[in-house]
Each structure stands twice: as C-alpha cells, then as structure tokens.
Scaffold this active site. Structure first.
Site, mmCIF file in Angstrom:
data_model
loop_
_atom_site.group_PDB
_atom_site.id
_atom_site.type_symbol
_atom_site.label_atom_id
_atom_site.label_comp_id
_atom_site.label_asym_id
_atom_site.label_seq_id
_atom_site.Cartn_x
_atom_site.Cartn_y
_atom_site.Cartn_z
ATOM 1 N N GLU A 95 1.494 -0.167 -4.989
ATOM 2 C CA GLU A 95 0.373 0.719 -5.321
ATOM 3 C C GLU A 95 0.934 2.091 -5.685
ATOM 4 O O GLU A 95 1.566 2.760 -4.866
ATOM 5 C CB GLU A 95 -0.581 0.874 -4.144
ATOM 6 C CG GLU A 95 -1.765 1.775 -4.499
ATOM 7 C CD GLU A 95 -2.452 2.394 -3.291
ATOM 8 O OE1 GLU A 95 -3.616 2.811 -3.437
ATOM 9 O OE2 GLU A 95 -1.826 2.487 -2.222
ATOM 10 N N ASP A 123 -10.531 2.000 -4.633
ATOM 11 C CA ASP A 123 -10.130 3.400 -4.502
ATOM 12 C C ASP A 123 -10.710 4.313 -5.580
ATOM 13 O O ASP A 123 -10.534 5.526 -5.507
ATOM 14 C CB ASP A 123 -8.605 3.519 -4.539
ATOM 15 C CG ASP A 123 -7.964 3.113 -3.218
ATOM 16 O OD1 ASP A 123 -8.566 3.364 -2.161
ATOM 17 O OD2 ASP A 123 -6.870 2.526 -3.239
ATOM 18 N N ASP A 126 0.844 -1.189 0.000
ATOM 19 C CA ASP A 126 0.000 0.000 0.000
ATOM 20 C C ASP A 126 0.883 1.245 0.000
ATOM 21 O O ASP A 126 1.903 1.303 0.696
ATOM 22 C CB ASP A 126 -0.885 -0.032 1.247
ATOM 23 C CG ASP A 126 -1.861 1.110 1.304
ATOM 24 O OD1 ASP A 126 -2.662 1.253 0.363
ATOM 25 O OD2 ASP A 126 -1.833 1.859 2.303
#
Length: 632
Positions: free
Chosen positions: A398, A473, A361
C-alpha cells in the site's frame, strides 16, 4: 496518409518494442529485439546499456522481415552490480537518429530514468496479470451467520460502547470503528456465485484477524480469524470454496502496528502476563518504541510526530493511540512476523488456507523505530519468507504516492496504484486531487502523468500494479462524480483495459455511493435497487479482459491525448485493443493505427458490435462522456 517517401520523423511512431515479447534470457545471455519499419532503412541499430556504469552500445542485426516490418536483434549486456538493467535503443539514420525508451520515440537520447528497466532474475506472480480482483470490507459485504454478530454494548472501544447497526443504516463519522453490521466470511462464501457471475477471479480482503474494531487494522491475534467474522474454520471453508471455483484470495497484512490491546502491548492489563505498556521489564517492551526508554528531549520528544501522550508515551501510527508501532530492530519481532517457520506471514500460506498473497498495509512505514529505518531490508525479508512458502504468492504494497523504490524486483510485485492510475484518472474526471483540492488536468496532462508512473517501473511490475477506482481509504468514485454514471462507465472502461491488474471495490459495480471514511464503507445494498446498466458494463468489460491476452500482458501505446479525449492501444502479437475515453461533449477523433504497424485492419466495437475496416486511421465518433473499445 504518409507522403510517397516517408521521412524519418513520419516513420518514428512505427518503432515498436514490447518487453515481454522482445527480450529473453537464455543460458545467462540476454537478448533484445526491436521492430522497425523497413522503409526506415537505418544505417545502424544499437541497444544502449551501462554494464559497468559506463555507456555501452551493442549492435543489433536484422534477423527477419514480416510485411512492412523488420526485426532487429542482438545482445544486451546486463549490469552485474545491479539486479535492474536500464537500456534504450539508438537507431542511426543517414542524417539523424532516433531513440526508443519508455519516453517513446525521441530524436535525442532520453534521460536514464526513462530507459527501459529489466530485472531478468525477477519472478513475477504471473497469475495476477489475468486476474480481476474484488476488494471486500468483510463487516459490510454480507451477513451469512447472524449468530456471530457483535451486540450493542458488548464491550467498549476507545472508551465508548460498540454499536450493532441495521444493514440499511449509514455509518456515522467519528464512530465508524465501533459500528458493526454483521458481515462475515460465511456471507462472502454465500455470495461467491454472484462474484463469479460478475467475472471476479480473486478477492482482496481487508483485515480479518481478531480485533476490537470493525476495520480490524488494530490486530489483537494474528493467528486467529476474528470470531465475529466466523473464525478460522469459516476462513478455511471460504478458501476451499474459492479453490473449487478456480478463484484466489489475498489478505491484508497489518504488521506495521498492532492493537493497543494486543498481548504484546496490553495497555489495559487484559493479558495473562504483563505487556510492554507500563512495564519496562516486560519481555515485549522492545517490540515497541517508548519515549522513556532512552529518549531525550522532554516536551520536544512528546510533541514529536507520532508520539502518543500518556503515562507511558509511545509511538503510534500517525500518533493514533490504538495503533502502537512495531519496532523491527527487535529480533523477536522479526522471528514472530516472518523469520520463524511458524511466523504469522508464513502460516496462512499453508493448508488448509493456502492464501495467494499478502497486501502490506502502509508498507513504506515498516522498519526500525520512528522513521522506518531499514525499511527495504524488511520488505525484502518479507518477500523471501512469503515466496519460500508459495513461489507464486503476490506481494502487494500500500502506497498512496510514488512506489518506485519498492517495485524493482526485490521487494513488491505491485502497489495499490493510487499514484500511477487512480489519482490521475480521478483528477481528469473530477477536477480535484486526492485532497479534494481543485486541479486542472486535460488529456495531455493525464497521458503525461500515466507515462511518468510507467517509466519508473520494469514492465513486469507495470503489469502487476493493482489499479482501482475506489477503496476503503478514499471516497467512492460514484460520489466524487456527483452521481454521473456516464463518467463512471468511462472510468470502468479505463480500469479494465489499462495496463495493470483491475480491482473493483465492493458495490462500485452497482453504483454504491460513499464519501470519506466511514461513509465509503457502507453495507452492500443487496435489497436495494442497483444500477443494472453500470453492472452490465462492468460484466462486459471483465469478460473482454479475461479473454484478451493483449489486455493482460500486452504492450501499451498512447494514440491520442488532447482536450477531453484520451486514447491508447494494447498490443500483443496480432491482437489489438483500442480504447478511447471522452469526458467532454460529443466529438470525433482520428487515431493513427498505422503507427502500430496496422496500415489495414478490421476491428469490432465492443459496445455495439459494429465492424470497422481501417485504412491506416481509425475515425471514431464519441458520444458525450462516453468510451469506446475496438478489438481486432
């Protein structure tokens, strides 16, 4: 049709270089190959590199002919000071020259950034090239064990009680993190037959470790699966069930920040020993960055980006109070996250779980204090630790924007490909960028955006990018398209055929809608009506991809990019797949397959089964807002 005596410019598109097939490293010697039409009759062929940061042209020699092709091969001098070697081909003709690079075939030398890139010592996670991923937000996929569900009011999150929702209710904006639907790992295990029928071979799970929120990006215990998701035993059972079906799993590693309720931080005094917050003498104080610890500037510091104003001001991810950022300058943070033999990144790669990789992340934000200093150092260290446990582990980052620095062989295998796939395709189909601002993108623009992203990456990394249409997201594609399932089917065609690894976001295949977070995290509609035509489209394309080495690891060639129509080919050896996307009204286009060395070939249409005999040019009639796929 070519003229009787082809000119160099007419022959130029025929030049082919497919990195996986046309280069090798043997006993420390690198060799590259280039396929040229015999009619081109070059005076000399070179490969250009910079082994000492100075241009070197190494001569290639003809090594064999096959039909209209001639193969040229020779040594490539690697750069000993840089793991990534950049190279391009120079073809000298009687009165002109051609250059071959990621920019295609050009009459002049391409800029260095457009050269092919190769890290011969890079070891990719090759299994991902043939994988079809499916992303699951665990709380919203399937409730397999209602006994472990969160009850309304069981505890408070950000000062408000958590809420148990029924499966058919919509998430409420501003409350999403404290809303729970009961999805768990037992539910995922129960639905593996559904996923296998769809054709899925690997799962990417949003965070599963102990956390007070439903999204679980605020970890409280990295070594325990949240009991409301089933706990460690349920995850071990899921992993065993996946292996029994030949499937794999990648987990979300949220190590940029923890929960404010993690014992290391302990904002509310819930831990057995005092944590960092409010206790300058705590052993874990240096795990985080506090304004009072040596920072100067008073109110200026308090107003700095990312600072959480409180009795003990600290840096949170984007200033979010629940997500205090870890400071990797502290040796104990390094030890607990990756360097110790029982570090959190290592233990889940071992039995009984044996996960197949990590998705990091906000990978670009991990580092030392504000500004993520020495970020690359830590991503390299993560990679080493993960690969020590599993030499085939997939290291995924990410990044919402360009990820070139992280994708050169020493850090990540792939990135969530928002920059190089999702954003360009969605802009082409919706007329809006990722911020919902209007943008004009025609097929030529789309081709340029895709090519720009590919050009910066070694070929193995192009193959390892995780392509997606939707995620937790961003709004779901179905909603962004205004419910236009014809355009959604077109996008699915692109997802399953473009270079890189396809990843479906749960529910996209049945037409699940959802706007911005948390609406894009609606429960899977198991008991509602599905768009069966859309699901069948996904299944057919997934089956094609799983059976096609050209789609898994073949070369890429743009064939047409004009107006509403974008077409490309994937090629490996004798296998050819041609893909045509039309976002506009019905039209007819001519695709130059002779430019791929296929002056005559037979192709089969994936969607109607018709066979087509091609003599140099493939004539395609496309319905409005439709796609076509031809295989041969």
């Amino acid at each position: 049709m070519h003229p009787p005596h082809p000119t160099p410019h007419a022959l130029a598109p025929h030049v082919l270089h497919y990195p996986l097939a046309d280069r090798c490293l043997h006993e420390g010697r690198a060799t590259v190959s280039l396929r040229l039409p015999r009619a081109l009759q070059p005076v000399c062929v070179y490969v250009r590199s910079e082994p000492n940061n100075e241009e070197l042209l190494s001569k290639l020699e003809p090594v064999g002919a096959h039909g209209p092709w001639e193969r040229w091969s020779g040594p490539l001098r690697l750069n000993p000071a840089d793991p990534v070697t950049r190279y391009a081909f120079k073809v000298v003709l009687e009165s002109a020259q051609l250059w071959v690079s990621e920019a295609g075939v050009t009459p002049h030398a391409p800029e260095r950034d457009l050269h092919f890139r190769w890290n011969p010592r890079y070891v990719p996670a090759r299994w991902v090239w043939s994988a079809v991923f499916y992303q699951i937000f665990p709380d919203r996929f399937c409730d397999g064990d209602p006994s472990n569900n969160v009850s309304s009011g069981a505890y408070r999150y950000e000062g408000k009680p958590v809420v148990a929702k029924t499966w058919d209710e919509r998430p409420v904006r501003g409350q999403g993190a404290r809303e729970f639907y009961g999805g768990d790992l037992q539910g995922i295990t129960a639905k593996l037959p559904y996923l296998q029928d769809l054709g899925v071979t690997a799962l990417y799970l949003n965070p599963i470790f102990t956390s007070p929120s439903s999204h679980k990006y605020d970890t409280v215990d990295y070594l325990q699966v949240d009991p409301h998701l089933g706990g460690n035993d349920a995850f071990a059972s899921l992993c065993a069930a996946l292996r029994a079906r030949g499937m794999r799993v990648v987990l979300d590693a949220v190590v940029n920040h923890t929960s404010e309720r993690h014992p290391w931080f302990d904002r509310y005094g819930e831990a057995l020993e005092p944590g960092a917050y409010g206790h300058p003498e705590a052993p874990t104080r240096g795990f985080y960055t506090f304004v009072k610890d040596g920072a100067e500037g008073g109110e200026d510091v308090l107003e700095a980006e990312g600072v959480v104003r409180s009795d003990d001001p600290y840096h949170g991810w984007l200033g979010v109070a629940t997500l205090p950022v870890l400071n990797f300058a502290h040796p104990e943070v390094q030890r607990r996250v990756y360097s110790d033999q029982n570090a959190l990144l290592r233990v889940w790669l071992r039995p009984p779980y044996r996960i197949d990789g990590w998705r990091f992340d906000v990978a670009h934000m991990i580092g030392e204090g504000p500004g993520a200093r020495n970020n690359a150092r830590y991503l390299r260290a993560f990679r080493r630790a993960v690969r020590e446990e599993n030499p085939e582990a997939y290291v995924l980052g990410e990044h919402f924007f360009e990820a070139t620095p992280w994708l050169q062989g020493d850090q990540e295998d792939g990135a969530m490909n928002y920059y190089g796939f999702t954003a360009p395709l969605r802009a082409f189909l919706t007329g809006r960028d990722h911020r919902a601002h209007p943008v004009r993108v025609d097929a030529a623009d789309l081709g340029a955006m895709l090519a720009r992203a590919r050009a910066k990456l070694p070929f193995e990394h192009q193959l390892s990018q995780l392509n997606l249409l939707s995620s937790h997201d961003i709004p779901r594609l179905q909603t962004e398209l205004g419910g236009d399932t014809a355009l959604h089917r077109l996008a699915a065609t692109a997802l399953l055929t473009y270079i890189g690894v396809p990843c479906l976001y749960y529910g996209d295949e049945v037409g699940l809608e959802g706007s911005h977070d948390p609406d894009n995290r609606r429960p899977f509609p198991w008991d509602a009506a599905w768009d069966e035509r859309l699901r069948a489209h996904y299944r057919r394309l997934i089956a094609l991809r799983r059976g096609s080495r050209a789609l898994q690891e073949g070369g890429f060639a743009e064939l047409y990019a004009r107006g509403d129509v974008y077409a490309f080919a994937r090629i490996l050896g004798e296998e050819l797949v041609v893909v045509v996307l039309n976002r506009g009204p019905q039209t007819r286009v001519a695709l130059p397959l002779d430019a791929l060395g296929r002056p005559a070939t037979r192709l089969r249409s994936l969607f109607d089964g018709a066979e087509v005999a091609v003599e140099g040019v493939l004539e395609v009639t496309l319905a409005a807002r439709a796609s076509a796929v031809f295989c041969g």
